[in-house]
Every structure is written in C-alpha cells, then in structure tokens.
Design a protein around this motif. Structure first.
Motif, short mmCIF file in Angstrom:
data_model
loop_
_atom_site.label_atom_id
_atom_site.label_comp_id
_atom_site.label_asym_id
_atom_site.label_seq_id
_atom_site.Cartn_x
_atom_site.Cartn_y
_atom_site.Cartn_z
N ALA A 62 -2.70 -5.25 3.13
CA ALA A 62 -1.44 -5.51 3.85
C ALA A 62 -1.52 -4.99 5.32
O ALA A 62 -2.17 -3.87 5.69
CB ALA A 62 -0.42 -4.53 3.07
N PRO A 63 -0.80 -5.40 6.08
CA PRO A 63 -0.80 -5.16 7.78
C PRO A 63 -0.36 -3.46 7.72
O PRO A 63 0.68 -3.22 7.21
CB PRO A 63 0.13 -6.11 8.33
CG PRO A 63 0.22 -7.16 7.14
CD PRO A 63 0.08 -6.74 6.08
N LEU A 64 -1.13 -2.95 8.59
CA LEU A 64 -0.90 -1.53 8.79
C LEU A 64 0.58 -1.11 9.15
O LEU A 64 1.34 -0.15 8.95
CB LEU A 64 -1.77 -0.54 9.54
CG LEU A 64 -2.23 0.79 9.31
CD1 LEU A 64 -2.50 0.81 7.92
CD2 LEU A 64 -3.42 1.30 10.35
N PRO A 65 1.12 -2.01 10.21
CA PRO A 65 2.52 -1.72 10.72
C PRO A 65 3.61 -1.91 9.56
O PRO A 65 4.56 -1.11 9.63
CB PRO A 65 2.58 -2.85 11.80
CG PRO A 65 1.20 -3.11 12.25
CD PRO A 65 0.36 -3.01 11.09
N ASP A 66 3.38 -2.71 8.82
CA ASP A 66 4.24 -2.92 7.64
C ASP A 66 4.11 -1.61 6.72
O ASP A 66 5.25 -1.28 6.06
CB ASP A 66 3.97 -4.31 6.70
CG ASP A 66 4.13 -5.48 7.60
OD1 ASP A 66 4.62 -5.43 8.61
OD2 ASP A 66 3.50 -6.66 7.17
N LEU A 67 2.98 -1.31 6.40
CA LEU A 67 2.75 0.12 5.56
C LEU A 67 3.48 1.28 6.27
O LEU A 67 4.33 1.98 5.39
CB LEU A 67 1.22 0.33 5.21
CG LEU A 67 0.68 -0.72 4.46
CD1 LEU A 67 -0.95 -0.59 4.22
CD2 LEU A 67 1.08 -1.14 3.06
N ILE A 68 3.41 1.16 7.21
CA ILE A 68 4.09 2.46 8.28
C ILE A 68 5.44 2.25 8.16
O ILE A 68 6.10 3.33 8.08
CB ILE A 68 3.30 2.41 9.71
CG1 ILE A 68 1.96 3.10 9.60
CG2 ILE A 68 4.46 3.41 10.78
CD1 ILE A 68 1.31 2.75 11.02
N ALA A 69 5.95 1.09 8.41
CA ALA A 69 7.48 0.90 8.48
C ALA A 69 7.94 1.31 7.00
O ALA A 69 9.02 2.16 6.89
CB ALA A 69 7.88 -0.40 8.54
N ALA A 70 7.12 0.83 6.01
CA ALA A 70 7.64 1.31 4.62
C ALA A 70 7.81 2.56 4.08
O ALA A 70 8.60 3.30 3.49
CB ALA A 70 6.77 0.55 3.52
N ILE A 71 6.62 3.49 4.85
CA ILE A 71 6.44 5.09 4.70
C ILE A 71 7.75 5.61 5.25
O ILE A 71 8.25 6.24 4.81
CB ILE A 71 5.12 5.53 5.02
CG1 ILE A 71 4.08 4.87 4.17
CG2 ILE A 71 5.07 6.71 5.02
CD1 ILE A 71 2.66 4.85 4.67
N GLN A 72 7.88 5.16 6.63
CA GLN A 72 8.82 5.83 7.22
C GLN A 72 10.45 5.54 6.75
O GLN A 72 11.08 6.26 6.97
CB GLN A 72 8.83 5.47 8.77
CG GLN A 72 7.70 5.79 9.40
CD GLN A 72 7.69 5.56 10.76
OE1 GLN A 72 7.92 4.36 11.57
NE2 GLN A 72 7.81 6.62 11.84
N ALA A 73 10.53 4.40 5.86
CA ALA A 73 11.85 4.17 5.50
C ALA A 73 12.36 5.30 4.59
O ALA A 73 13.37 5.72 4.63
CB ALA A 73 11.67 3.04 4.76
N ALA A 74 11.54 6.17 4.00
CA ALA A 74 11.93 7.04 2.84
C ALA A 74 11.02 8.25 2.92
O ALA A 74 11.17 9.03 2.06
CB ALA A 74 12.00 6.36 1.35
N GLY A 75 9.74 7.97 3.60
CA GLY A 75 8.79 9.15 3.71
C GLY A 75 8.72 9.93 5.09
O GLY A 75 9.42 9.56 5.95
N THR A 76 7.92 10.80 4.99
CA THR A 76 7.57 11.67 6.19
C THR A 76 6.02 11.24 6.89
O THR A 76 5.13 11.05 6.05
CB THR A 76 7.50 13.18 6.08
OG1 THR A 76 8.93 13.26 5.71
CG2 THR A 76 7.55 13.79 7.40
N ILE A 77 5.97 11.12 8.05
CA ILE A 77 4.76 11.02 8.75
C ILE A 77 4.31 12.08 9.66
O ILE A 77 5.26 12.22 10.62
CB ILE A 77 4.59 9.66 9.47
CG1 ILE A 77 4.65 8.27 8.36
CG2 ILE A 77 3.00 9.56 10.10
CD1 ILE A 77 4.32 6.96 8.92
N THR A 78 3.41 12.68 9.54
CA THR A 78 3.05 14.00 10.44
C THR A 78 1.71 13.99 11.00
O THR A 78 0.75 13.40 10.41
CB THR A 78 3.19 15.26 9.68
OG1 THR A 78 4.50 15.36 8.83
CG2 THR A 78 2.88 16.37 10.39
#
Length: 120
Positions: A62-78
C-alpha cells in the motif's frame, strides 16, 4: 488482549519491506479499532516530513501516504526527539498532527497496562 499497540519503526528506504510492514500493521490495527501509537525513529524519521512518504516505493505494498493518513485518522504518530535533531527536523517541518517526543514518553507508553509493543 492489549488495548493499545505501540509500534517503533527503525527503518525507512534502507529496509523497505520492514518499514512497510510497520506502517501496514499500524494502519490495520487502527482500522480494527485498536489504539495505535507509531514511533518514527532512525531512517523512518524522514517520513514525518511532508511529501517524503510519496517518494517511498515498494511493489505490492500500500502507498505509504495512504497508510500514514489511515494511522493519523485515529492513532498517534511520534517522531523521536534525538532522531529529529540529528536530521535538523523541527516541529515546524513535520506533517500536521505529528508530535516530537523523547524516550521518557516512549517508555511511559510501552510500560502502561494493556499495551503491546512491536519494533520494526
């Protein structure tokens, strides 16, 4: 079953399969309703910057930008404080919603009750 999943990504374009696996697991966990905290360390630190994920390519992933968007939708990126400093990345440089924090925050997250931690 753990109520929170903390994932530490240590690789980037230098180890694309391992990197992609970390982001994929995080995105699937978020989609499954698991609370996710994804930590960018080492070479994955670059993916905290706008447009850097778009440069990442891995066949059949899966494209990394799509995965990042999915994670940011309900998760935290640090982004790791030291990793950011070594790359001259500041809070004004990172994607919206990405925080910069250090080891003490990571340790408090992984030591909390009902947490599962993974390192990629």
């Amino acid at each position: 079953m753990a109520k929170k999943l903390v994932i530490k990504v240590t690789s980037g374009a230098d180890a694309p399969e391992r990197c992609s696996q970390a982001f994929t697991v995080a995105a699937v966990a978020v989609a499954s309703g698991v609370e996710v905290s994804l930590w960018l360390t080492g070479e994955s630190a670059w993916f905290a910057l706008p447009d850097r994920a778009a440069e990442f390519e891995l066949p059949h992933a899966a494209p990394l930008p799509d995965l990042i968007a999915a994670i940011q939708a309900a998760g935290t990126i640090t982004l790791c404080t030291q990793c950011a400093a070594r790359r001259d990345i500041t809070e004004k440089d990172v994607l919206d919603g990405v925080r910069i924090a250090g080891a003490q925050v990571f340790v408090s997250e992984v030591m909390a009750e009902d947490v599962q931690a993974l390192v990629y």
